[in-house]
Design an enzyme around this catalytic site. Sequence first.
Site, PDB file in Angstrom:
ATOM      1  NE  ARG A  30      -4.221  -1.755   1.072  1.00 60.20           N
ATOM      2  CZ  ARG A  30      -5.424  -1.701   1.601  1.00 60.20           C
ATOM      3  NH1 ARG A  30      -5.849  -0.594   2.158  1.00 60.20           N
ATOM      4  NH2 ARG A  30      -6.199  -2.745   1.567  1.00 60.20           N
ATOM      5  NE  ARG A  34      -6.857   5.141   3.070  1.00 62.10           N
ATOM      6  CZ  ARG A  34      -7.655   4.284   3.673  1.00 62.10           C
ATOM      7  NH1 ARG A  34      -8.844   4.661   4.056  1.00 62.10           N
ATOM      8  NH2 ARG A  34      -7.275   3.048   3.901  1.00 62.10           N
ATOM      9  NE  ARG A  43      -9.398   8.141  -2.166  1.00 61.83           N
ATOM     10  CZ  ARG A  43     -10.600   8.537  -1.822  1.00 61.83           C
ATOM     11  NH1 ARG A  43     -11.213   9.465  -2.510  1.00 61.83           N
ATOM     12  NH2 ARG A  43     -11.206   8.009  -0.788  1.00 61.83           N
ATOM     13  CG  ASP A  79      -9.069  -2.496  -4.022  1.00 63.30           C
ATOM     14  OD1 ASP A  79      -8.106  -2.567  -3.243  1.00 63.30           O
ATOM     15  OD2 ASP A  79     -10.241  -2.737  -3.654  1.00 63.30           O
ATOM     16  CE1 TYR A 156     -13.652  -7.201   1.408  1.00 64.52           C
ATOM     17  CE2 TYR A 156     -11.900  -8.683   0.719  1.00 64.52           C
ATOM     18  CZ  TYR A 156     -12.333  -7.598   1.460  1.00 64.52           C
ATOM     19  OH  TYR A 156     -11.452  -6.929   2.261  1.00 64.52           O
TER      20      TYR A 156
HETATM   21  O1  CP3 Z   1      -0.037  -1.635  -2.453  1.00 64.93           O
HETATM   22  C1  CP3 Z   1      -0.416  -0.699  -3.186  1.00 64.93           C
HETATM   23  O2  CP3 Z   1      -0.064   0.492  -3.013  1.00 64.93           O
HETATM   24  C2  CP3 Z   1      -1.269  -1.027  -4.405  1.00 64.93           C
HETATM   25  C3  CP3 Z   1      -2.649  -0.784  -4.326  1.00 64.93           C
HETATM   26  C4  CP3 Z   1      -3.551  -1.654  -3.461  1.00 64.93           C
HETATM   27  C5  CP3 Z   1      -4.726  -1.150  -2.860  1.00 64.93           C
HETATM   28  N1  CP3 Z   1      -5.392  -2.180  -2.282  1.00 64.93           N
HETATM   29  C6  CP3 Z   1      -5.163   0.247  -2.907  1.00 64.93           C
HETATM   30  C7  CP3 Z   1      -6.236   0.678  -1.992  1.00 64.93           C
HETATM   31  C8  CP3 Z   1      -3.496  -3.007  -3.169  1.00 64.93           C
HETATM   32  C9  CP3 Z   1      -2.429  -4.017  -3.511  1.00 64.93           C
HETATM   33  C10 CP3 Z   1      -4.670  -3.334  -2.443  1.00 64.93           C
HETATM   34  C11 CP3 Z   1      -4.987  -4.690  -1.999  1.00 64.93           C
HETATM   35  C12 CP3 Z   1      -6.249  -4.926  -1.274  1.00 64.93           C
HETATM   36  N2  CP3 Z   1      -7.470  -4.357  -1.476  1.00 64.93           N
HETATM   37  C13 CP3 Z   1      -6.412  -5.902  -0.267  1.00 64.93           C
HETATM   38  C14 CP3 Z   1      -5.322  -6.797   0.217  1.00 64.93           C
HETATM   39  C15 CP3 Z   1      -4.649  -5.965   1.210  1.00 64.93           C
HETATM   40  C16 CP3 Z   1      -3.635  -6.579   2.054  1.00 64.93           C
HETATM   41  O3  CP3 Z   1      -2.846  -5.771   2.518  1.00 64.93           O
HETATM   42  O4  CP3 Z   1      -3.612  -7.775   2.321  1.00 64.93           O
HETATM   43  C17 CP3 Z   1      -7.730  -5.873   0.167  1.00 64.93           C
HETATM   44  C18 CP3 Z   1      -8.337  -6.718   1.249  1.00 64.93           C
HETATM   45  C19 CP3 Z   1      -8.402  -4.910  -0.609  1.00 64.93           C
HETATM   46  C20 CP3 Z   1      -9.824  -4.520  -0.538  1.00 64.93           C
HETATM   47  C21 CP3 Z   1      -9.928  -3.145  -0.031  1.00 64.93           C
HETATM   48  N3  CP3 Z   1      -9.672  -2.019  -0.793  1.00 64.93           N
HETATM   49  C22 CP3 Z   1     -10.306  -2.729   1.250  1.00 64.93           C
HETATM   50  C23 CP3 Z   1     -10.652  -3.652   2.396  1.00 64.93           C
HETATM   51  C24 CP3 Z   1     -10.306  -1.333   1.231  1.00 64.93           C
HETATM   52  C25 CP3 Z   1     -10.793  -0.426   2.291  1.00 64.93           C
HETATM   53  C26 CP3 Z   1     -10.010  -0.518   3.523  1.00 64.93           C
HETATM   54  C27 CP3 Z   1      -9.201   0.705   3.662  1.00 64.93           C
HETATM   55  O5  CP3 Z   1      -7.983   0.551   3.859  1.00 64.93           O
HETATM   56  O6  CP3 Z   1      -9.805   1.782   3.586  1.00 64.93           O
HETATM   57  C28 CP3 Z   1      -9.845  -0.908  -0.027  1.00 64.93           C
HETATM   58  C29 CP3 Z   1      -9.602   0.472  -0.468  1.00 64.93           C
HETATM   59  C30 CP3 Z   1      -8.190   0.798  -0.906  1.00 64.93           C
HETATM   60  N4  CP3 Z   1      -7.419   0.042  -1.735  1.00 64.93           N
HETATM   61  C31 CP3 Z   1      -7.468   1.994  -0.604  1.00 64.93           C
HETATM   62  C32 CP3 Z   1      -6.257   1.925  -1.295  1.00 64.93           C
HETATM   63  C33 CP3 Z   1      -5.171   2.971  -1.357  1.00 64.93           C
HETATM   64  C34 CP3 Z   1      -7.966   3.141   0.242  1.00 64.93           C
HETATM   65  C35 CP3 Z   1      -8.992   3.850  -0.548  1.00 64.93           C
HETATM   66  C36 CP3 Z   1      -9.018   5.334  -0.375  1.00 64.93           C
HETATM   67  O7  CP3 Z   1      -8.194   6.054  -0.986  1.00 64.93           O
HETATM   68  O8  CP3 Z   1      -9.927   5.818   0.329  1.00 64.93           O
END
Ligand code: CP3
Length: 348
Positions: A30, A34, A43, A79, A156
């Site tokens: 990630r 944020r 964003r 995502d 999910y």
């Molecule tokens: O690593 C990176 O920078 C690449 C991008 C990436 C995101 N999500 C961006 C994201 C990756 C690889 C993911 C994977 C992901 N997405 C997982 C596996 C995560 C892990 O660490 O094991 C999961 C379970 C998801 C599903 C998902 N997407 C969730 C549960 C959420 C909300 C939770 C939260 O953190 O708010 C997201 C949203 C998300 N995906 C964000 C980002 C940067 C935040 C969204 C925002 O900008 O508001």
Amino acid sequence: MKLTPELRNSRFLRACRCEPVDTTPIWIMRQAGRYLPEYMEVRRRVKFIELCKTPELAAEVTLTAQRVLGVDAAILFADLLPILEPMGLDLEYAAGEGPIIHNPVLSASEVDRVRELESVESLSYVFDAVRLIRKELPKDIPLIGFAGAPFTLASYIIEGGSSKNYIRTKTLMYTDPGAWRTLMQRLSASLVRYLLAQIDAGCQVIQIFDSWAGCLSPADYREFVLPHLRAIIGALPGEVPVINFLTGNPALLPLCRDAGGDVIGLDWRVDLKNGWAAVGYDRGVQGNLDPISLYADLETIRRRAQQVLTAAENRPGHIFNLGHGVTPDVPHENVKALVNIVHELGAR
Ligand code: CP3
């Protein structure tokens, strides 16, 4: 896939192949998130899903994170869940609530509603982003593509969102193994097409996130998850390294290794030294600093990063990362400092 010499000899890909490196490579799960002011700036203008679906913006946040952190790999900004939309699921990212599936699969009889992805065309925004990123990335920085593993995606689809105890998912798995197998096979076939298209567009490495599979016992993982992961990893070209990642359950590490992957992800709940021994030294490992370490002062961060590096014993095949994703409100200067600390302390 043809690799340029710069990519082939990059620190990151050398580590994926367990070859010697000048210093330990690092990236952060990630990393374009944020905590980063540059990400928040984008964003403020667009919703998360729009960001994912606008290749120019997805490319911008991917490239910016790699550049400002100085990490050894970029990860495609995307995502886990948008692949589910063309499979028939109605996905929404509700502000402050995380992802929601409005039409979850509530019983075995509804599994047939989930369509296998025959064509990846509707996900072309992902591959367009990959091409834009690859064009602009430094020549020696690999691009990591990724997808969710079938168990994590199934959770999910069945729960309709994040879950604590995976009650519906496990109940379906335990009571109707045939329906479970159908769902996992549809997901796996779809994921193979999706990942091959990412590789085709320009990703050099693939990470598979089985973030929630740690909730399973070894016997259940072996029966209900491992064969599907093995099929996916086996269908990808052997020369593209695969990072196989799950969290929360070190007892599953030998089974993760058996499922496949050139590099196995380790979270912070296991000592890296013991985790690597469980995986076997013929594979690389990725990890495993506790992400919460990044809230501490720099001296503490340095000491804790050194502990991880010491546990890795300078063996070829260690990729430094957090044990799980970076948290949204961590001081961004500390993340940048960690990258420099690892490059300095990891130097051979
Ligand atoms: O690593 C990176 O920078 C690449 C991008 C990436 C995101 N999500 C961006 C994201 C990756 C690889 C993911 C994977 C992901 N997405 C997982 C596996 C995560 C892990 O660490 O094991 C999961 C379970 C998801 C599903 C998902 N997407 C969730 C549960 C959420 C909300 C939770 C939260 O953190 O708010 C997201 C949203 C998300 N995906 C964000 C980002 C940067 C935040 C969204 C925002 O900008 O508001």
